[in-house]
Write a protein that holds these residues in place. Sequence first.
Motif, PDB file in Angstrom:
ATOM      1  N   LEU A  68      68.428  20.119  66.314  1.00 19.40           N
ATOM      2  CA  LEU A  68      68.495  21.196  65.296  1.00 19.40           C
ATOM      3  C   LEU A  68      67.393  22.236  65.362  1.00 19.40           C
ATOM      4  O   LEU A  68      66.300  21.707  65.316  1.00 19.40           O
ATOM      5  N   ASP A  69      67.537  23.614  65.315  1.00 22.13           N
ATOM      6  CA  ASP A  69      66.587  24.328  65.468  1.00 22.13           C
ATOM      7  C   ASP A  69      65.956  24.745  64.110  1.00 22.13           C
ATOM      8  O   ASP A  69      66.612  24.687  62.993  1.00 22.13           O
ATOM      9  N   GLY A  70      64.730  25.072  63.848  1.00 18.69           N
ATOM     10  CA  GLY A  70      64.222  25.355  62.503  1.00 18.69           C
ATOM     11  C   GLY A  70      63.018  26.182  62.676  1.00 18.69           C
ATOM     12  O   GLY A  70      62.255  26.389  63.641  1.00 18.69           O
ATOM     13  N   TRP A  71      62.448  26.411  61.755  1.00 19.31           N
ATOM     14  CA  TRP A  71      61.251  27.125  61.419  1.00 19.31           C
ATOM     15  C   TRP A  71      60.275  26.337  60.434  1.00 19.31           C
ATOM     16  O   TRP A  71      60.669  26.308  59.333  1.00 19.31           O
ATOM     17  N   PHE A  72      59.149  26.000  60.841  1.00 22.83           N
ATOM     18  CA  PHE A  72      58.257  25.226  60.112  1.00 22.83           C
ATOM     19  C   PHE A  72      56.937  26.085  59.866  1.00 22.83           C
ATOM     20  O   PHE A  72      56.173  26.617  60.942  1.00 22.83           O
ATOM     21  N   ASP A  73      56.914  26.523  58.744  1.00 22.93           N
ATOM     22  CA  ASP A  73      55.691  27.432  58.121  1.00 22.93           C
ATOM     23  C   ASP A  73      54.806  26.786  57.194  1.00 22.93           C
ATOM     24  O   ASP A  73      55.115  26.139  56.415  1.00 22.93           O
ATOM     25  N   VAL A  74      53.520  26.924  57.734  1.00 18.30           N
ATOM     26  CA  VAL A  74      52.571  25.851  57.353  1.00 18.30           C
ATOM     27  C   VAL A  74      51.156  26.795  56.870  1.00 18.30           C
ATOM     28  O   VAL A  74      50.721  27.413  57.770  1.00 18.30           O
ATOM     29  N   PRO A  75      50.704  26.689  55.573  1.00 16.11           N
ATOM     30  CA  PRO A  75      49.642  27.414  55.307  1.00 16.11           C
ATOM     31  C   PRO A  75      48.442  26.597  55.812  1.00 16.11           C
ATOM     32  O   PRO A  75      48.781  25.322  56.358  1.00 16.11           O
ATOM     33  N   LEU A  76      47.152  27.173  55.655  1.00 16.68           N
ATOM     34  CA  LEU A  76      46.004  26.335  56.281  1.00 16.68           C
ATOM     35  C   LEU A  76      45.752  24.864  55.583  1.00 16.68           C
ATOM     36  O   LEU A  76      45.561  23.790  56.161  1.00 16.68           O
ATOM     37  N   GLU A  77      45.942  24.883  54.418  1.00 15.65           N
ATOM     38  CA  GLU A  77      45.732  23.301  53.453  1.00 15.65           C
ATOM     39  C   GLU A  77      46.973  23.491  52.599  1.00 15.65           C
ATOM     40  O   GLU A  77      46.948  23.919  51.418  1.00 15.65           O
ATOM     41  N   PRO A  78      48.159  22.940  53.212  1.00 19.19           N
ATOM     42  CA  PRO A  78      49.435  23.032  52.126  1.00 19.19           C
ATOM     43  C   PRO A  78      48.982  21.917  51.192  1.00 19.19           C
ATOM     44  O   PRO A  78      48.581  20.843  51.212  1.00 19.19           O
ATOM     45  N   ARG A  79      49.781  22.443  49.913  1.00 18.46           N
ATOM     46  CA  ARG A  79      49.717  21.719  48.744  1.00 18.46           C
ATOM     47  C   ARG A  79      50.997  20.868  48.501  1.00 18.46           C
ATOM     48  O   ARG A  79      51.239  20.028  47.732  1.00 18.46           O
ATOM     49  N   GLY A  80      51.814  20.791  49.593  1.00 15.24           N
ATOM     50  CA  GLY A  80      52.951  20.122  49.537  1.00 15.24           C
ATOM     51  C   GLY A  80      53.797  20.762  50.627  1.00 15.24           C
ATOM     52  O   GLY A  80      53.611  21.607  51.143  1.00 15.24           O
ATOM     53  N   VAL A  81      54.882  20.015  50.884  1.00 15.45           N
ATOM     54  CA  VAL A  81      55.913  20.588  51.946  1.00 15.45           C
ATOM     55  C   VAL A  81      57.175  20.247  51.228  1.00 15.45           C
ATOM     56  O   VAL A  81      57.976  19.395  50.572  1.00 15.45           O
ATOM     57  N   ILE A  82      58.069  21.515  51.442  1.00 14.13           N
ATOM     58  CA  ILE A  82      59.458  21.886  51.114  1.00 14.13           C
ATOM     59  C   ILE A  82      60.533  21.804  52.200  1.00 14.13           C
ATOM     60  O   ILE A  82      60.481  22.557  52.947  1.00 14.13           O
ATOM     61  N   VAL A  83      61.412  20.841  52.284  1.00 13.23           N
ATOM     62  CA  VAL A  83      62.392  21.061  53.356  1.00 13.23           C
ATOM     63  C   VAL A  83      63.894  21.605  52.519  1.00 13.23           C
ATOM     64  O   VAL A  83      64.177  21.216  51.722  1.00 13.23           O
ATOM     65  N   PHE A  84      64.259  22.594  53.373  1.00 16.02           N
ATOM     66  CA  PHE A  84      65.356  23.359  52.834  1.00 16.02           C
ATOM     67  C   PHE A  84      66.660  22.548  53.432  1.00 16.02           C
ATOM     68  O   PHE A  84      66.822  22.417  54.511  1.00 16.02           O
ATOM     69  N   ALA A  85      67.594  22.383  52.588  1.00 14.10           N
ATOM     70  CA  ALA A  85      69.127  22.111  52.973  1.00 14.10           C
ATOM     71  C   ALA A  85      69.972  23.218  52.555  1.00 14.10           C
ATOM     72  O   ALA A  85      70.291  23.405  51.452  1.00 14.10           O
ATOM     73  N   HIS A  86      70.371  23.870  53.698  1.00 15.24           N
ATOM     74  CA  HIS A  86      71.434  25.167  53.621  1.00 15.24           C
ATOM     75  C   HIS A  86      72.888  24.580  53.082  1.00 15.24           C
ATOM     76  O   HIS A  86      73.070  23.531  53.286  1.00 15.24           O
ATOM     77  N   GLY A  87      73.427  25.485  52.746  1.00 11.89           N
ATOM     78  CA  GLY A  87      74.571  25.193  52.183  1.00 11.89           C
ATOM     79  C   GLY A  87      75.772  25.995  52.772  1.00 11.89           C
ATOM     80  O   GLY A  87      75.472  27.102  53.308  1.00 11.89           O
ATOM     81  N   SER A  88      77.199  25.561  52.735  1.00 10.12           N
ATOM     82  CA  SER A  88      78.102  26.276  53.010  1.00 10.12           C
ATOM     83  C   SER A  88      78.205  26.890  54.532  1.00 10.12           C
ATOM     84  O   SER A  88      78.583  27.955  54.776  1.00 10.12           O
ATOM     85  N   GLY A  89      77.627  26.208  55.561  1.00 10.77           N
ATOM     86  CA  GLY A  89      77.615  26.719  56.833  1.00 10.77           C
ATOM     87  C   GLY A  89      76.532  27.568  57.167  1.00 10.77           C
ATOM     88  O   GLY A  89      76.504  28.180  58.243  1.00 10.77           O
ATOM     89  N   SER A  90      75.516  27.707  56.106  1.00 15.00           N
ATOM     90  CA  SER A  90      74.550  28.639  56.443  1.00 15.00           C
ATOM     91  C   SER A  90      73.527  28.075  57.358  1.00 15.00           C
ATOM     92  O   SER A  90      73.439  26.896  57.809  1.00 15.00           O
ATOM     93  N   SER A  91      72.472  28.761  57.579  1.00 16.39           N
ATOM     94  CA  SER A  91      71.346  28.394  58.555  1.00 16.39           C
ATOM     95  C   SER A  91      70.021  28.902  58.032  1.00 16.39           C
ATOM     96  O   SER A  91      69.818  29.215  57.061  1.00 16.39           O
ATOM     97  N   ARG A  92      69.037  28.393  59.006  1.00 11.99           N
ATOM     98  CA  ARG A  92      67.683  28.884  58.845  1.00 11.99           C
ATOM     99  C   ARG A  92      67.615  30.265  58.476  1.00 11.99           C
ATOM    100  O   ARG A  92      66.720  31.093  58.133  1.00 11.99           O
ATOM    101  N   HIS A  93      68.693  31.011  58.933  1.00  3.97           N
ATOM    102  CA  HIS A  93      68.446  32.724  58.918  1.00  3.97           C
ATOM    103  C   HIS A  93      69.134  33.133  57.283  1.00  3.97           C
ATOM    104  O   HIS A  93      69.040  34.408  57.122  1.00  3.97           O
ATOM    105  N   SER A  94      69.359  32.276  56.565  1.00  2.00           N
ATOM    106  CA  SER A  94      69.780  32.806  55.169  1.00  2.00           C
ATOM    107  C   SER A  94      68.710  33.650  54.445  1.00  2.00           C
ATOM    108  O   SER A  94      67.626  33.260  54.295  1.00  2.00           O
ATOM    109  N   ARG A  95      69.178  34.807  54.169  1.00  4.07           N
ATOM    110  CA  ARG A  95      68.227  35.884  53.675  1.00  4.07           C
ATOM    111  C   ARG A  95      67.687  35.047  52.248  1.00  4.07           C
ATOM    112  O   ARG A  95      66.430  35.138  51.979  1.00  4.07           O
ATOM    113  N   ARG A  96      68.511  34.422  51.429  1.00  3.14           N
ATOM    114  CA  ARG A  96      67.993  34.020  50.206  1.00  3.14           C
ATOM    115  C   ARG A  96      67.008  32.708  50.328  1.00  3.14           C
ATOM    116  O   ARG A  96      66.056  33.019  49.466  1.00  3.14           O
TER     117      ARG A  96
END
Length: 445
Positions: free
Chosen positions: A236-264
Amino acid sequence: MRFIDREDAGRRLAGAVREEIRDDVVVLGLPRGGVPVAAQVARVLGAPLDVICVRKLGLPGHPEFAMGAIAEGGVRVVDHEITERFRVSDDAVQAIEVRERRELTRQAARYRQGRPPVSLDGRTAVIVDDGLATGSTAHAAARCARARNASRVILAVPVGAPDSLDPARLEVDGVIAVMTPPDFHAVGTWYEHFGPTSDEEVEQALRSAIPGDGRLPTAGPVVRNAVRIPAGEVTLDGWFDVPLEPRGVIVFAHGSGSSRHSRRNQAVAAALNSHGFATLLFDLLTDAESGDRRLVFDIPLLAARLRRAVDWVRDRPETRQAAIGLFGASTGAAAAITVAAMPDSPIEALVSRGGRPDLAADALNSLRCPILMIVGGADGPTFAANEFASAQLRALHVIEIVPGAGHLFEEPGALERVARLATQWFDRFLATSTVGARPLPTSTW
Protein backbone atom coordinates in the motif's frame (compact mmCIF):
# COMPACT_ATOMS: atom_id res chain seq x y z
CA MET A 1 -25.72 10.74 45.35
CA ARG A 2 -22.39 12.43 45.89
CA PHE A 3 -19.36 13.26 43.76
CA ILE A 4 -16.15 11.35 44.38
CA ASP A 5 -13.99 14.46 44.04
CA ARG A 6 -13.74 17.62 41.96
CA GLU A 7 -12.53 15.78 38.86
CA ASP A 8 -15.50 13.42 39.01
CA ALA A 9 -17.78 16.41 39.48
CA GLY A 10 -16.17 18.12 36.48
CA ARG A 11 -16.66 15.11 34.23
CA ARG A 12 -20.33 14.85 35.17
CA LEU A 13 -20.85 18.59 34.80
CA ALA A 14 -19.13 18.56 31.40
CA GLY A 15 -21.78 16.26 29.99
CA ALA A 16 -24.54 18.62 31.08
CA VAL A 17 -22.73 21.66 29.69
CA ARG A 18 -22.04 19.99 26.36
CA GLU A 19 -25.75 19.27 25.93
CA GLU A 20 -26.62 22.95 26.34
CA ILE A 21 -23.76 24.92 24.78
CA ARG A 22 -22.15 24.72 21.35
CA ASP A 23 -20.96 28.31 20.89
CA ASP A 24 -17.45 29.74 20.85
CA VAL A 25 -16.76 29.03 24.51
CA VAL A 26 -14.20 30.08 27.11
CA VAL A 27 -14.36 28.12 30.38
CA LEU A 28 -13.55 30.18 33.48
CA GLY A 29 -12.77 28.45 36.76
CA LEU A 30 -13.14 30.22 40.09
CA PRO A 31 -9.95 29.67 42.11
CA ARG A 32 -9.14 27.58 43.75
CA GLY A 33 -11.66 24.74 44.03
CA GLY A 34 -13.52 25.57 40.84
CA VAL A 35 -10.48 25.20 38.60
CA PRO A 36 -10.16 21.36 38.71
CA VAL A 37 -13.87 21.17 37.88
CA ALA A 38 -13.50 23.71 35.07
CA ALA A 39 -10.48 21.87 33.62
CA GLN A 40 -12.64 18.80 32.97
CA VAL A 41 -15.35 20.91 31.32
CA ALA A 42 -12.81 22.69 29.10
CA ARG A 43 -11.26 19.37 28.07
CA VAL A 44 -14.57 17.90 26.93
CA LEU A 45 -15.66 21.09 25.13
CA GLY A 46 -12.23 21.51 23.52
CA ALA A 47 -12.32 25.07 24.87
CA PRO A 48 -9.75 27.44 26.35
CA LEU A 49 -9.48 27.50 30.14
CA ASP A 50 -8.79 30.57 32.25
CA VAL A 51 -9.60 31.86 35.70
CA ILE A 52 -11.62 34.75 36.99
CA CYS A 53 -10.08 35.61 40.32
CA VAL A 54 -12.75 36.33 42.92
CA ARG A 55 -12.66 36.75 46.68
CA LYS A 56 -15.49 36.43 49.15
CA LEU A 57 -16.15 39.31 51.54
CA GLY A 58 -16.77 37.47 54.77
CA LEU A 59 -18.97 38.79 57.54
CA PRO A 60 -16.87 40.17 60.45
CA GLY A 61 -16.54 37.45 63.06
CA HIS A 62 -17.98 34.88 60.64
CA PRO A 63 -15.63 34.98 57.62
CA GLU A 64 -17.13 31.83 56.08
CA PHE A 65 -20.48 33.65 55.65
CA ALA A 66 -20.43 35.87 52.54
CA MET A 67 -21.82 39.38 52.62
CA GLY A 68 -20.45 40.04 49.14
CA ALA A 69 -17.53 39.39 46.81
CA ILE A 70 -15.00 41.12 44.61
CA ALA A 71 -13.52 40.15 41.24
CA GLU A 72 -10.87 41.30 38.83
CA GLY A 73 -11.38 44.60 37.06
CA GLY A 74 -12.58 46.38 40.19
CA VAL A 75 -15.87 44.44 40.36
CA ARG A 76 -17.63 44.58 43.73
CA VAL A 77 -20.88 42.92 44.83
CA VAL A 78 -22.32 43.60 48.30
CA ASP A 79 -25.50 42.11 49.77
CA HIS A 80 -26.88 45.16 51.52
CA GLU A 81 -29.63 43.18 53.22
CA ILE A 82 -26.95 41.23 55.09
CA THR A 83 -24.78 44.25 55.92
CA GLU A 84 -27.84 46.10 57.26
CA ARG A 85 -29.12 43.11 59.23
CA PHE A 86 -25.75 42.59 60.91
CA ARG A 87 -25.00 46.33 61.10
CA VAL A 88 -21.76 46.16 59.14
CA SER A 89 -20.58 49.67 58.35
CA ASP A 90 -19.32 50.80 54.96
CA ASP A 91 -15.89 51.37 56.51
CA ALA A 92 -15.80 47.77 57.77
CA VAL A 93 -16.76 46.46 54.36
CA GLN A 94 -14.09 48.64 52.76
CA ALA A 95 -11.39 47.37 55.15
CA ILE A 96 -12.24 43.75 54.36
CA GLU A 97 -12.27 44.53 50.64
CA VAL A 98 -8.80 46.10 50.77
CA ARG A 99 -7.41 42.96 52.42
CA GLU A 100 -9.13 40.60 49.99
CA ARG A 101 -8.15 42.75 46.99
CA ARG A 102 -4.49 42.24 47.88
CA GLU A 103 -4.97 38.47 47.87
CA LEU A 104 -6.93 38.64 44.60
CA THR A 105 -4.07 40.55 42.94
CA ARG A 106 -1.56 37.98 44.22
CA GLN A 107 -3.61 35.10 42.86
CA ALA A 108 -4.06 36.65 39.43
CA ALA A 109 -0.34 37.35 39.10
CA ARG A 110 0.63 33.85 40.21
CA TYR A 111 -1.87 31.94 38.10
CA ARG A 112 -1.34 33.87 34.86
CA GLN A 113 2.44 34.29 35.19
CA GLY A 114 2.48 37.28 32.87
CA ARG A 115 -0.09 35.93 30.41
CA PRO A 116 -2.98 38.26 29.57
CA PRO A 117 -6.49 37.09 30.43
CA VAL A 118 -8.21 35.08 27.70
CA SER A 119 -10.29 37.33 25.46
CA LEU A 120 -14.03 37.00 26.09
CA ASP A 121 -15.00 39.47 23.38
CA GLY A 122 -18.07 38.08 21.58
CA ARG A 123 -17.68 34.64 23.16
CA THR A 124 -19.73 32.58 25.60
CA ALA A 125 -18.19 32.63 29.07
CA VAL A 126 -18.93 29.49 31.09
CA ILE A 127 -18.14 30.25 34.73
CA VAL A 128 -17.46 27.10 36.74
CA ASP A 129 -17.19 26.58 40.49
CA ASP A 130 -17.23 23.41 42.59
CA GLY A 131 -20.59 24.40 44.04
CA LEU A 132 -22.86 27.34 44.76
CA ALA A 133 -23.98 28.30 48.26
CA THR A 134 -24.87 32.01 48.48
CA GLY A 135 -23.80 32.87 44.94
CA SER A 136 -21.81 36.00 45.85
CA THR A 137 -18.57 34.99 44.16
CA ALA A 138 -20.40 33.70 41.08
CA HIS A 139 -22.29 36.99 40.86
CA ALA A 140 -19.05 38.97 40.97
CA ALA A 141 -17.48 36.69 38.36
CA ALA A 142 -20.48 37.19 36.05
CA ARG A 143 -20.15 40.96 36.28
CA CYS A 144 -16.45 40.63 35.47
CA ALA A 145 -17.22 38.52 32.37
CA ARG A 146 -19.82 41.06 31.24
CA ALA A 147 -17.29 43.87 31.63
CA ARG A 148 -14.94 41.92 29.36
CA ASN A 149 -17.56 41.87 26.58
CA ALA A 150 -18.68 38.24 26.79
CA SER A 151 -21.71 37.77 24.51
CA ARG A 152 -23.29 35.28 26.93
CA VAL A 153 -22.51 34.32 30.51
CA ILE A 154 -23.44 30.87 31.80
CA LEU A 155 -22.88 29.62 35.34
CA ALA A 156 -22.16 25.89 35.62
CA VAL A 157 -21.80 24.05 38.94
CA PRO A 158 -21.97 20.40 40.01
CA VAL A 159 -24.22 21.23 42.95
CA GLY A 160 -26.03 24.31 44.16
CA ALA A 161 -28.54 25.57 46.69
CA PRO A 162 -31.88 25.87 44.83
CA ASP A 163 -32.64 29.33 46.20
CA SER A 164 -29.27 30.68 44.99
CA LEU A 165 -29.54 29.66 41.33
CA ASP A 166 -31.74 32.45 40.01
CA PRO A 167 -30.13 33.68 36.74
CA ALA A 168 -31.57 37.18 37.13
CA ARG A 169 -30.09 37.64 40.59
CA LEU A 170 -26.74 36.25 39.47
CA GLU A 171 -26.82 38.40 36.29
CA VAL A 172 -26.21 35.41 33.99
CA ASP A 173 -27.96 34.15 30.89
CA GLY A 174 -28.39 30.66 32.25
CA VAL A 175 -27.49 28.26 35.04
CA ILE A 176 -26.46 24.61 34.61
CA ALA A 177 -26.33 22.41 37.71
CA VAL A 178 -26.01 18.64 37.98
CA MET A 179 -27.73 18.55 41.38
CA THR A 180 -29.92 21.05 43.24
CA PRO A 181 -30.76 19.17 46.46
CA PRO A 182 -33.42 20.77 48.69
CA ASP A 183 -31.35 19.77 51.75
CA PHE A 184 -28.24 21.52 50.40
CA HIS A 185 -26.53 22.72 53.65
CA ALA A 186 -22.97 23.13 52.27
CA VAL A 187 -20.99 22.36 49.09
CA GLY A 188 -18.56 19.97 50.77
CA THR A 189 -21.30 17.64 52.01
CA TRP A 190 -21.92 16.56 48.41
CA TYR A 191 -18.36 15.33 47.87
CA GLU A 192 -16.68 12.24 49.27
CA HIS A 193 -13.30 13.99 49.02
CA PHE A 194 -13.35 17.77 49.32
CA GLY A 195 -9.86 18.73 50.41
CA PRO A 196 -8.41 22.16 49.63
CA THR A 197 -7.07 22.85 46.14
CA SER A 198 -3.51 24.20 46.10
CA ASP A 199 -2.10 27.04 44.03
CA GLU A 200 0.14 24.45 42.34
CA GLU A 201 -2.89 22.43 41.19
CA VAL A 202 -4.46 25.57 39.69
CA GLU A 203 -1.23 26.43 37.88
CA GLN A 204 -0.90 22.91 36.49
CA ALA A 205 -4.47 22.95 35.14
CA LEU A 206 -3.86 26.26 33.38
CA ARG A 207 -0.52 25.14 31.93
CA SER A 208 -2.07 22.06 30.34
CA ALA A 209 -5.09 23.91 28.91
CA ILE A 210 -5.73 25.00 25.33
CA PRO A 211 -4.36 28.54 24.81
CA GLY A 212 -6.86 31.36 24.98
CA ASP A 213 -7.25 31.86 21.25
CA GLY A 214 -7.96 28.16 20.75
CA ARG A 215 -4.76 27.60 18.79
CA LEU A 216 -2.25 24.97 19.76
CA PRO A 217 1.56 25.25 19.63
CA THR A 218 2.97 25.20 16.13
CA ALA A 219 5.74 22.91 14.94
CA GLY A 220 8.74 23.46 12.69
CA PRO A 221 9.42 21.92 9.28
CA VAL A 222 7.69 18.66 8.34
CA VAL A 223 9.46 16.04 6.22
CA ARG A 224 7.31 14.09 3.73
CA ASN A 225 8.32 10.49 3.04
CA ALA A 226 6.77 8.49 0.22
CA VAL A 227 6.41 5.00 1.70
CA ARG A 228 5.16 1.54 0.77
CA ILE A 229 3.56 -0.58 3.48
CA PRO A 230 3.44 -4.40 3.14
CA ALA A 231 -0.06 -5.73 3.86
CA GLY A 232 -0.21 -9.42 3.08
CA GLU A 233 -0.49 -9.99 -0.63
CA VAL A 234 -0.48 -6.30 -1.50
CA THR A 235 1.70 -3.27 -0.88
CA LEU A 236 0.00 0.00 0.00
CA ASP A 237 1.33 3.44 -1.00
CA GLY A 238 1.40 6.24 1.51
CA TRP A 239 2.78 9.56 2.68
CA PHE A 240 4.49 9.65 6.06
CA ASP A 241 4.84 13.27 7.21
CA VAL A 242 7.03 13.77 10.27
CA PRO A 243 7.91 16.95 12.22
CA LEU A 244 11.34 17.17 13.80
CA GLU A 245 10.09 16.13 17.25
CA PRO A 246 6.65 14.51 16.80
CA ARG A 247 4.22 14.88 19.70
CA GLY A 248 2.37 11.76 18.53
CA VAL A 249 1.46 10.05 15.27
CA ILE A 250 -1.95 9.88 13.61
CA VAL A 251 -2.76 7.12 11.11
CA PHE A 252 -5.57 7.97 8.68
CA ALA A 253 -8.17 5.46 7.53
CA HIS A 254 -9.90 6.75 4.40
CA GLY A 255 -13.43 5.76 3.55
CA SER A 256 -15.69 4.94 0.63
CA GLY A 257 -12.87 3.94 -1.68
CA SER A 258 -10.91 7.17 -1.14
CA SER A 259 -7.12 7.30 -0.90
CA ARG A 260 -4.19 9.30 0.41
CA HIS A 261 -5.11 11.92 -2.23
CA SER A 262 -8.30 12.83 -0.32
CA ARG A 263 -8.35 16.62 -0.18
CA ARG A 264 -10.31 16.60 3.07
CA ASN A 265 -8.00 14.25 4.93
CA GLN A 266 -4.95 16.04 3.59
CA ALA A 267 -6.30 19.28 5.07
CA VAL A 268 -6.78 17.69 8.48
CA ALA A 269 -3.34 16.05 8.30
CA ALA A 270 -1.73 19.39 7.47
CA ALA A 271 -3.34 20.97 10.52
CA LEU A 272 -2.07 18.12 12.71
CA ASN A 273 1.42 18.43 11.20
CA SER A 274 1.48 22.16 11.93
CA HIS A 275 0.85 21.37 15.59
CA GLY A 276 3.60 18.80 15.89
CA PHE A 277 1.89 15.50 15.03
CA ALA A 278 3.28 13.03 12.52
CA THR A 279 0.69 11.64 10.10
CA LEU A 280 0.41 8.62 7.84
CA LEU A 281 -1.96 8.90 4.89
CA PHE A 282 -2.04 5.67 2.94
CA ASP A 283 -4.27 3.74 0.54
CA LEU A 284 -6.31 1.05 2.24
CA LEU A 285 -7.12 -0.37 -1.20
CA THR A 286 -4.92 -0.65 -4.27
CA ASP A 287 -5.89 1.09 -7.51
CA ALA A 288 -7.21 -2.21 -8.86
CA GLU A 289 -9.32 -2.80 -5.74
CA SER A 290 -10.75 0.67 -5.21
CA GLY A 291 -13.45 0.26 -7.86
CA ASP A 292 -14.93 -2.80 -6.16
CA ARG A 293 -17.74 -1.51 -3.91
CA ARG A 294 -17.78 -4.76 -1.98
CA LEU A 295 -14.22 -4.11 -0.78
CA VAL A 296 -15.08 -0.55 0.23
CA PHE A 297 -17.48 -2.01 2.82
CA ASP A 298 -15.30 -4.99 3.78
CA ILE A 299 -14.55 -3.72 7.29
CA PRO A 300 -12.52 -6.80 8.39
CA LEU A 301 -10.25 -6.38 5.35
CA LEU A 302 -9.84 -2.64 5.90
CA ALA A 303 -9.18 -3.15 9.61
CA ALA A 304 -6.54 -5.83 8.95
CA ARG A 305 -4.68 -3.48 6.61
CA LEU A 306 -5.01 -0.56 9.00
CA ARG A 307 -3.51 -2.68 11.78
CA ARG A 308 -0.57 -3.50 9.49
CA ALA A 309 -0.02 0.23 9.01
CA VAL A 310 -0.20 0.86 12.75
CA ASP A 311 2.41 -1.83 13.39
CA TRP A 312 4.56 -0.33 10.62
CA VAL A 313 4.43 3.08 12.34
CA ARG A 314 5.43 1.48 15.65
CA ASP A 315 8.54 0.06 14.01
CA ARG A 316 9.69 3.34 12.47
CA PRO A 317 12.58 4.96 14.35
CA GLU A 318 10.96 8.41 14.07
CA THR A 319 7.80 7.34 15.88
CA ARG A 320 8.78 4.23 17.81
CA GLN A 321 8.18 5.95 21.15
CA ALA A 322 5.25 8.10 20.06
CA ALA A 323 1.66 7.55 21.14
CA ILE A 324 -0.61 6.57 18.26
CA GLY A 325 -4.03 7.87 17.29
CA LEU A 326 -6.41 7.05 14.45
CA PHE A 327 -8.46 9.37 12.24
CA GLY A 328 -11.19 7.55 10.33
CA ALA A 329 -13.63 8.86 7.73
CA SER A 330 -16.84 7.15 6.60
CA THR A 331 -16.20 3.38 6.37
CA GLY A 332 -12.61 4.03 7.46
CA ALA A 333 -13.99 5.06 10.85
CA ALA A 334 -15.47 1.58 11.26
CA ALA A 335 -12.07 0.06 10.45
CA ALA A 336 -10.42 2.43 12.94
CA ILE A 337 -12.85 1.45 15.71
CA THR A 338 -12.25 -2.23 14.96
CA VAL A 339 -8.47 -1.79 15.26
CA ALA A 340 -8.69 0.38 18.39
CA ALA A 341 -10.93 -2.23 20.07
CA MET A 342 -8.46 -5.08 19.56
CA PRO A 343 -7.22 -6.50 22.89
CA ASP A 344 -3.58 -5.65 22.12
CA SER A 345 -4.31 -2.33 20.42
CA PRO A 346 -1.77 0.46 21.00
CA ILE A 347 -4.28 3.15 19.99
CA GLU A 348 -4.72 5.88 22.59
CA ALA A 349 -7.19 8.24 20.90
CA LEU A 350 -9.56 8.15 17.95
CA VAL A 351 -11.39 10.72 15.81
CA SER A 352 -14.18 9.89 13.35
CA ARG A 353 -15.27 12.34 10.62
CA GLY A 354 -18.61 11.58 9.05
CA GLY A 355 -17.98 8.05 10.24
CA ARG A 356 -19.99 4.85 10.04
CA PRO A 357 -19.40 3.39 13.51
CA ASP A 358 -22.51 1.26 13.06
CA LEU A 359 -20.48 -0.87 10.62
CA ALA A 360 -18.24 -1.80 13.57
CA ALA A 361 -21.12 -2.63 15.91
CA ASP A 362 -19.44 -5.74 17.32
CA ALA A 363 -16.39 -3.70 18.37
CA LEU A 364 -18.11 -0.72 19.98
CA ASN A 365 -18.57 -2.29 23.40
CA SER A 366 -14.89 -3.31 23.52
CA LEU A 367 -13.47 0.10 22.66
CA ARG A 368 -11.50 1.63 25.52
CA CYS A 369 -9.75 4.68 24.06
CA PRO A 370 -11.53 8.07 23.91
CA ILE A 371 -13.33 8.74 20.63
CA LEU A 372 -14.53 12.01 19.12
CA MET A 373 -17.28 11.58 16.52
CA ILE A 374 -17.62 14.63 14.24
CA VAL A 375 -20.87 14.77 12.29
CA GLY A 376 -22.31 17.34 9.89
CA GLY A 377 -25.48 19.01 11.16
CA ALA A 378 -27.17 18.42 7.79
CA ASP A 379 -26.10 14.76 7.59
CA GLY A 380 -29.06 13.04 9.23
CA PRO A 381 -28.24 9.40 8.36
CA THR A 382 -24.68 9.68 9.68
CA PHE A 383 -25.87 11.38 12.85
CA ALA A 384 -28.28 8.48 13.42
CA ALA A 385 -25.41 6.02 12.96
CA ASN A 386 -23.32 7.89 15.52
CA GLU A 387 -26.22 8.10 17.98
CA PHE A 388 -26.53 4.33 17.67
CA ALA A 389 -22.82 3.99 18.42
CA SER A 390 -23.06 6.32 21.41
CA ALA A 391 -25.62 4.01 23.02
CA GLN A 392 -23.23 1.06 22.68
CA LEU A 393 -19.98 2.71 23.73
CA ARG A 394 -18.53 2.39 27.22
CA ALA A 395 -15.42 4.42 26.39
CA LEU A 396 -15.24 8.17 26.84
CA HIS A 397 -16.92 9.61 23.74
CA VAL A 398 -18.21 12.89 22.40
CA ILE A 399 -20.42 13.60 19.38
CA GLU A 400 -19.55 17.01 17.95
CA ILE A 401 -21.94 18.50 15.40
CA VAL A 402 -20.67 20.96 12.78
CA PRO A 403 -23.75 23.14 12.10
CA GLY A 404 -24.97 23.15 8.51
CA ALA A 405 -22.33 20.73 7.25
CA GLY A 406 -23.13 17.80 4.98
CA HIS A 407 -21.43 14.43 4.82
CA LEU A 408 -18.38 15.75 2.93
CA PHE A 409 -17.95 18.96 5.01
CA GLU A 410 -17.65 21.07 1.88
CA GLU A 411 -19.45 24.09 3.35
CA PRO A 412 -17.37 27.23 4.13
CA GLY A 413 -15.46 26.78 7.36
CA ALA A 414 -16.69 23.23 7.99
CA LEU A 415 -13.44 21.45 7.24
CA GLU A 416 -11.46 23.99 9.25
CA ARG A 417 -13.75 23.23 12.19
CA VAL A 418 -13.10 19.49 11.76
CA ALA A 419 -9.33 20.07 11.73
CA ARG A 420 -9.48 22.22 14.86
CA LEU A 421 -11.61 19.73 16.76
CA ALA A 422 -9.37 16.81 15.78
CA THR A 423 -6.21 18.68 16.74
CA GLN A 424 -7.62 19.61 20.13
CA TRP A 425 -8.77 16.03 20.77
CA PHE A 426 -5.38 14.53 19.99
CA ASP A 427 -3.66 17.26 21.95
CA ARG A 428 -5.77 16.34 24.97
CA PHE A 429 -5.41 12.56 24.83
CA LEU A 430 -2.27 11.86 22.83
CA ALA A 431 0.37 14.55 22.87
CA THR A 432 1.65 14.11 26.43
CA SER A 433 1.80 10.33 26.45
CA THR A 434 3.88 7.53 25.02
CA VAL A 435 2.80 3.99 24.19
CA GLY A 436 1.72 2.21 27.36
CA ALA A 437 2.49 5.22 29.52
CA ARG A 438 -0.90 5.58 31.18
CA PRO A 439 -4.30 3.89 31.50
CA LEU A 440 -7.00 4.96 29.10
CA PRO A 441 -10.11 6.78 30.34
CA THR A 442 -13.26 4.69 30.24
CA SER A 443 -15.90 7.16 31.42
CA THR A 444 -18.97 7.85 29.29
CA TRP A 445 -20.41 11.33 29.03
